[in-house]
Design a protein around this motif. Structure first.
Motif, mmCIF file in Angstrom:
data_model
loop_
_atom_site.group_PDB
_atom_site.id
_atom_site.type_symbol
_atom_site.label_atom_id
_atom_site.label_comp_id
_atom_site.label_asym_id
_atom_site.label_seq_id
_atom_site.Cartn_x
_atom_site.Cartn_y
_atom_site.Cartn_z
ATOM 1 N N TYR A 1 5.070 -10.425 -10.585
ATOM 2 C CA TYR A 1 5.803 -9.962 -11.767
ATOM 3 C C TYR A 1 6.493 -11.211 -12.304
ATOM 4 O O TYR A 1 7.529 -11.611 -11.775
ATOM 5 N N ALA B 1 5.136 -10.353 -5.578
ATOM 6 C CA ALA B 1 5.480 -9.149 -4.819
ATOM 7 C C ALA B 1 4.487 -8.889 -3.699
ATOM 8 O O ALA B 1 4.806 -8.233 -2.701
ATOM 9 N N ASN C 1 12.208 -1.524 2.407
ATOM 10 C CA ASN C 1 12.418 -1.508 0.961
ATOM 11 C C ASN C 1 12.068 -2.844 0.346
ATOM 12 O O ASN C 1 12.469 -3.881 0.842
ATOM 13 N N GLY C 2 11.307 -2.798 -0.740
ATOM 14 C CA GLY C 2 11.028 -4.042 -1.456
ATOM 15 C C GLY C 2 9.932 -4.881 -0.846
ATOM 16 O O GLY C 2 9.661 -5.994 -1.301
ATOM 17 N N ALA C 3 9.260 -4.380 0.186
ATOM 18 C CA ALA C 3 8.201 -5.155 0.842
ATOM 19 C C ALA C 3 6.954 -5.269 -0.032
ATOM 20 O O ALA C 3 6.095 -6.113 0.199
ATOM 21 N N GLY C 4 6.852 -4.392 -1.025
ATOM 22 C CA GLY C 4 5.687 -4.430 -1.915
ATOM 23 C C GLY C 4 4.757 -3.242 -1.751
ATOM 24 O O GLY C 4 3.634 -3.241 -2.243
ATOM 25 N N LYS C 5 5.245 -2.190 -1.088
ATOM 26 C CA LYS C 5 4.391 -1.039 -0.800
ATOM 27 C C LYS C 5 3.934 -0.323 -2.072
ATOM 28 O O LYS C 5 2.748 -0.043 -2.244
ATOM 29 N N SER C 6 4.888 -0.038 -2.952
ATOM 30 C CA SER C 6 4.514 0.639 -4.202
ATOM 31 C C SER C 6 3.629 -0.259 -5.055
ATOM 32 O O SER C 6 2.681 0.210 -5.699
ATOM 33 N N THR C 7 3.936 -1.538 -5.034
ATOM 34 C CA THR C 7 3.125 -2.502 -5.788
ATOM 35 C C THR C 7 1.680 -2.475 -5.308
ATOM 36 O O THR C 7 0.744 -2.515 -6.114
#
Ligand code: ATP
Length: 245
Positions: A16, A21, A41-47
């Protein structure tokens, strides 16, 4: 064959702007398997899920290979990936609040209807059997459902499209423990339908319990991977992700 992955991402990176990410992530999912990705949290799972689906926000730029059913789909737009049987249930369940449970389910079959599939509603009975709570509430507006029932409706709606690959972003988020148990039980039962499931979860214990294989994602990279049982007994996983849960 059963061992040919339906999904194989390799060297997948997403940035991004200046923020990277995801960095060189490789992952496979086979038919009839549940594969989970755990991590903080924030590890990039959703990404990761959004990149596989082709649903990154405009600022997100993905590079790498995504093979699905033997074809490199990395350049395909989201609607073509949907047409090939990929389905993502996002963390925000995106239901139509004022519509009834049943109408939300029917909408899940919209793509099949538009593609000329006369049997586009053939999953309705299966879904209502899988989720008796939805059957009881089929004429109620989605807005009147509890959090757990909304997650069930999001799952049920996804199943109406008869996906080959079902990707679930934090299905247990914000739900009471008993409901979480129920949701995971249902996800586990879906394996028998032959659908491949890629599950993103912060609830590592519950996710690994129902999974065949798992990946630990940390700061955008795969830190560990292995059979779900082995991962669940890996001292580092136990200490970092299972210790206090
Ligand atoms: P969570 O479960 O909290 O959403 P996650 O593991 O799913 O965490 P991502 O949401 O994929 O993580 O985020 C990975 C990284 O990318 C984070 O550093 C996040 O701040 C950044 N990021 C995510 N979306 C965007 C965006 N649209 N623009 C800029 N940075 C983003």
């Amino acid at each position: 064959t059963a061992t040919t992955p339906i999904l194989a991402a390799s060297e997948l990176s997403v940035r991004y702007g200046k923020v990277e990410a995801l960095h060189g992530v490789s992952l496979e999912v086979c038919r009839g398997q549940i594969v989970s990705v755990i991590g903080p949290n924030g590890a990039g799972k959703s990404t990761l899920l959004n990149a596989v689906m082709g649903a990154l926000p405009p600022a997100g730029l993905a590079v790498g290979h995504i093979r699905y059913g033997g074809e490199d789909i990395a350049a395909l737009p989201i609607e073509k990936r949907v047409a090939r049987g990929m389905c993502l249930v996002p963390e925000k369940r995106e239901l139509f609040a004022s519509m009834t449970v049943e109408d939300n389910l029917v909408l899940g079959a919209y793509r099949r209807k538009r593609a000329g599939d006369r049997n586009f509603l053939d999953q309705l009975d299966t879904v209502l059997e899988l989720f008796p709570r939805l059957a009881e509430r089929r004429k109620q507006a989605a807005a009147t459902l509890s959090g757990g029932e909304r997650q069930m409706l999001a799952l049920g709606r996804a199943l109406m499209g008869k996906p080959d690959l079902l990707m679930l972003d934090e299905p247990s988020l914000g739900l009471a423990p008993l409901i979480v148990k129920e949701i995971f039980h249902i996800i586990s039962a879906l394996r028998r339908t032959g659908v491949a499931i890629l599950l993103i979860e912060q609830n590592a214990r519950a996710a690994l319990q129902i999974s065949d294989y798992g990946y630990v994602l940390e700061t955008g990279e795969v830190a560990l991977s292995g059979n779900a049982d082995a991962l669940a007994h890996n001292p580092r996983v136990v200490e970092t992700y299972l210790g206090l849960a």
